[in-house]
Write a protein that holds these residues in place. Structure first.
Motif, PDB file in Angstrom:
ATOM      1  N   ALA A   1       0.825  -1.205   0.000  1.00 41.60           N
ATOM      2  CA  ALA A   1       0.000   0.000   0.000  1.00 41.60           C
ATOM      3  C   ALA A   1       0.864   1.261   0.000  1.00 41.60           C
ATOM      4  O   ALA A   1       0.577   2.220  -0.721  1.00 41.60           O
ATOM      5  CB  ALA A   1      -0.938  -0.003   1.201  1.00 41.60           C
ATOM      6  N   VAL A   2       1.924   1.260   0.798  1.00 42.36           N
ATOM      7  CA  VAL A   2       2.823   2.416   0.864  1.00 42.36           C
ATOM      8  C   VAL A   2       3.423   2.702  -0.511  1.00 42.36           C
ATOM      9  O   VAL A   2       3.466   3.848  -0.964  1.00 42.36           O
ATOM     10  CB  VAL A   2       3.927   2.192   1.923  1.00 42.36           C
ATOM     11  CG1 VAL A   2       5.037   3.218   1.793  1.00 42.36           C
ATOM     12  CG2 VAL A   2       3.327   2.232   3.317  1.00 42.36           C
ATOM     13  N   ASP A   3       3.867   1.666  -1.208  1.00 38.63           N
ATOM     14  CA  ASP A   3       4.449   1.839  -2.539  1.00 38.63           C
ATOM     15  C   ASP A   3       3.407   2.250  -3.578  1.00 38.63           C
ATOM     16  O   ASP A   3       3.647   3.133  -4.387  1.00 38.63           O
ATOM     17  CB  ASP A   3       5.130   0.548  -2.997  1.00 38.63           C
ATOM     18  CG  ASP A   3       6.396   0.242  -2.221  1.00 38.63           C
ATOM     19  OD1 ASP A   3       6.926   1.170  -1.562  1.00 38.63           O
ATOM     20  OD2 ASP A   3       6.844  -0.911  -2.254  1.00 38.63           O
TER      21      ASP A   3
ATOM     22  N   LEU B   1      -6.307  -1.594   2.447  1.00 43.66           N
ATOM     23  CA  LEU B   1      -5.870  -2.325   3.634  1.00 43.66           C
ATOM     24  C   LEU B   1      -7.049  -2.992   4.340  1.00 43.66           C
ATOM     25  O   LEU B   1      -6.962  -4.139   4.772  1.00 43.66           O
ATOM     26  CB  LEU B   1      -5.131  -1.392   4.598  1.00 43.66           C
ATOM     27  CG  LEU B   1      -3.740  -0.961   4.141  1.00 43.66           C
ATOM     28  CD1 LEU B   1      -3.238   0.212   4.979  1.00 43.66           C
ATOM     29  CD2 LEU B   1      -2.770  -2.129   4.198  1.00 43.66           C
ATOM     30  N   MET B   2      -8.171  -2.280   4.449  1.00 42.27           N
ATOM     31  CA  MET B   2      -9.348  -2.858   5.095  1.00 42.27           C
ATOM     32  C   MET B   2      -9.852  -4.074   4.322  1.00 42.27           C
ATOM     33  O   MET B   2     -10.198  -5.091   4.920  1.00 42.27           O
ATOM     34  CB  MET B   2     -10.470  -1.824   5.187  1.00 42.27           C
ATOM     35  CG  MET B   2     -10.232  -0.796   6.261  1.00 42.27           C
ATOM     36  SD  MET B   2      -9.880  -1.538   7.861  1.00 42.27           S
ATOM     37  CE  MET B   2     -11.194  -2.707   8.002  1.00 42.27           C
ATOM     38  N   ASP B   3      -9.911  -3.979   2.997  1.00 40.36           N
ATOM     39  CA  ASP B   3     -10.367  -5.112   2.189  1.00 40.36           C
ATOM     40  C   ASP B   3      -9.438  -6.306   2.364  1.00 40.36           C
ATOM     41  O   ASP B   3      -9.884  -7.442   2.491  1.00 40.36           O
ATOM     42  CB  ASP B   3     -10.464  -4.728   0.712  1.00 40.36           C
ATOM     43  CG  ASP B   3     -11.650  -3.834   0.411  1.00 40.36           C
ATOM     44  OD1 ASP B   3     -12.576  -3.744   1.247  1.00 40.36           O
ATOM     45  OD2 ASP B   3     -11.671  -3.229  -0.680  1.00 40.36           O
ATOM     46  N   TYR B   4      -8.148  -6.063   2.404  1.00 47.50           N
ATOM     47  CA  TYR B   4      -7.182  -7.141   2.609  1.00 47.50           C
ATOM     48  C   TYR B   4      -7.360  -7.774   3.990  1.00 47.50           C
ATOM     49  O   TYR B   4      -7.422  -8.990   4.121  1.00 47.50           O
ATOM     50  CB  TYR B   4      -5.750  -6.634   2.446  1.00 47.50           C
ATOM     51  CG  TYR B   4      -4.754  -7.667   2.926  1.00 47.50           C
ATOM     52  CD1 TYR B   4      -4.398  -8.742   2.126  1.00 47.50           C
ATOM     53  CD2 TYR B   4      -4.225  -7.594   4.208  1.00 47.50           C
ATOM     54  CE1 TYR B   4      -3.519  -9.715   2.591  1.00 47.50           C
ATOM     55  CE2 TYR B   4      -3.358  -8.565   4.670  1.00 47.50           C
ATOM     56  CZ  TYR B   4      -3.008  -9.620   3.864  1.00 47.50           C
ATOM     57  OH  TYR B   4      -2.155 -10.585   4.331  1.00 47.50           O
ATOM     58  N   LEU B   5      -7.430  -6.934   5.022  1.00 41.72           N
ATOM     59  CA  LEU B   5      -7.552  -7.460   6.380  1.00 41.72           C
ATOM     60  C   LEU B   5      -8.821  -8.290   6.541  1.00 41.72           C
ATOM     61  O   LEU B   5      -8.814  -9.317   7.211  1.00 41.72           O
ATOM     62  CB  LEU B   5      -7.546  -6.317   7.396  1.00 41.72           C
ATOM     63  CG  LEU B   5      -6.204  -5.623   7.589  1.00 41.72           C
ATOM     64  CD1 LEU B   5      -6.375  -4.347   8.394  1.00 41.72           C
ATOM     65  CD2 LEU B   5      -5.211  -6.549   8.260  1.00 41.72           C
TER      66      LEU B   5
ATOM     67  N   PHE C   1      -7.180   7.810   1.410  1.00 40.48           N
ATOM     68  CA  PHE C   1      -8.448   7.067   1.462  1.00 40.48           C
ATOM     69  C   PHE C   1      -8.341   5.735   0.720  1.00 40.48           C
ATOM     70  O   PHE C   1      -8.779   4.696   1.220  1.00 40.48           O
ATOM     71  CB  PHE C   1      -9.592   7.890   0.865  1.00 40.48           C
ATOM     72  CG  PHE C   1     -10.246   8.824   1.840  1.00 40.48           C
ATOM     73  CD1 PHE C   1     -11.053   8.336   2.865  1.00 40.48           C
ATOM     74  CD2 PHE C   1     -10.072  10.197   1.731  1.00 40.48           C
ATOM     75  CE1 PHE C   1     -11.664   9.194   3.764  1.00 40.48           C
ATOM     76  CE2 PHE C   1     -10.684  11.057   2.620  1.00 40.48           C
ATOM     77  CZ  PHE C   1     -11.477  10.567   3.647  1.00 40.48           C
ATOM     78  N   ALA C   2      -7.784   5.753  -0.483  1.00 36.47           N
ATOM     79  CA  ALA C   2      -7.683   4.521  -1.278  1.00 36.47           C
ATOM     80  C   ALA C   2      -6.830   3.475  -0.564  1.00 36.47           C
ATOM     81  O   ALA C   2      -7.191   2.301  -0.509  1.00 36.47           O
ATOM     82  CB  ALA C   2      -7.110   4.822  -2.666  1.00 36.47           C
ATOM     83  N   ALA C   3      -5.707   3.891  -0.018  1.00 40.86           N
ATOM     84  CA  ALA C   3      -4.829   2.946   0.679  1.00 40.86           C
ATOM     85  C   ALA C   3      -5.513   2.365   1.916  1.00 40.86           C
ATOM     86  O   ALA C   3      -5.392   1.168   2.191  1.00 40.86           O
ATOM     87  CB  ALA C   3      -3.517   3.631   1.062  1.00 40.86           C
TER      88      ALA C   3
END
Length: 145
Positions: free
Chosen positions: A65-67, A109-113, A103-105
């Motif tokens: 996400a950071v990248d 992250l929420m979808d992944y978690l 917001f997108a990141a």
């Protein structure tokens, strides 16, 4: 970037304040907090994980996400153990030069978690216990990334 997988509660306000203070170069900070929903007679939730892999898996997706969104910082805190309705389960915070990336990141992250992080959830209700099954809607959310 920081990932914490812990059993103890965390102070949401303090975490957001600390994260924001350390986010040099950010024009936007987004945070999301997940809470145990008090629905349908839920009396508690047990969250299990595999310590050898959970933190590493979350750290890898946070680095992605950071990248991808050029974040200046990212934070994921996720609890495990026995949680009661109304308790915080987790939080995600992202910091970026612009709000769209933050917001997108955070949403990524929420979808992944929700769908891929190695956690197993068992709900307790007045009528017994049951493991939480994966939802098609959660899987569909990952497809956009």
């Amino acid at each position: 970037m920081r990932v914490s997988v812990q059993s103890e509660p965390f102070d949401l306000g303090a975490e957001v304040a600390s994260f924001t203070a350390g986010a040099a170069g950010a024009g936007a900070v987004v945070s999301f907090t997940g809470i145990v929903r008090p629905d349908g007679g839920l009396t508690g939730m047990e969250i299990e994980h595999y310590p050898g892999m959970t933190g590493k898996a979350i750290q890898a997706i946070l680095a992605q996400a950071v990248d991808r969104w050029k974040l200046v910082d990212g934070l994921v805190i996720h609890r495990h153990g026995r949680l009661a309705p109304g308790e915080t389960i987790m939080m995600v915070a992202t910091a970026a030069p612009h709000r769209g990336d933050a917001f997108a990141a955070a949403e990524f992250l929420m979808d992944y978690l929700k769908s891929r992080a190695p956690f197993w959830k068992k709900e307790s209700r007045d009528g017994g216990e049951s493991w939480v099954a994966a939802k098609d809607s959660d899987e569909d959310a990952l497809k956009r990334w």
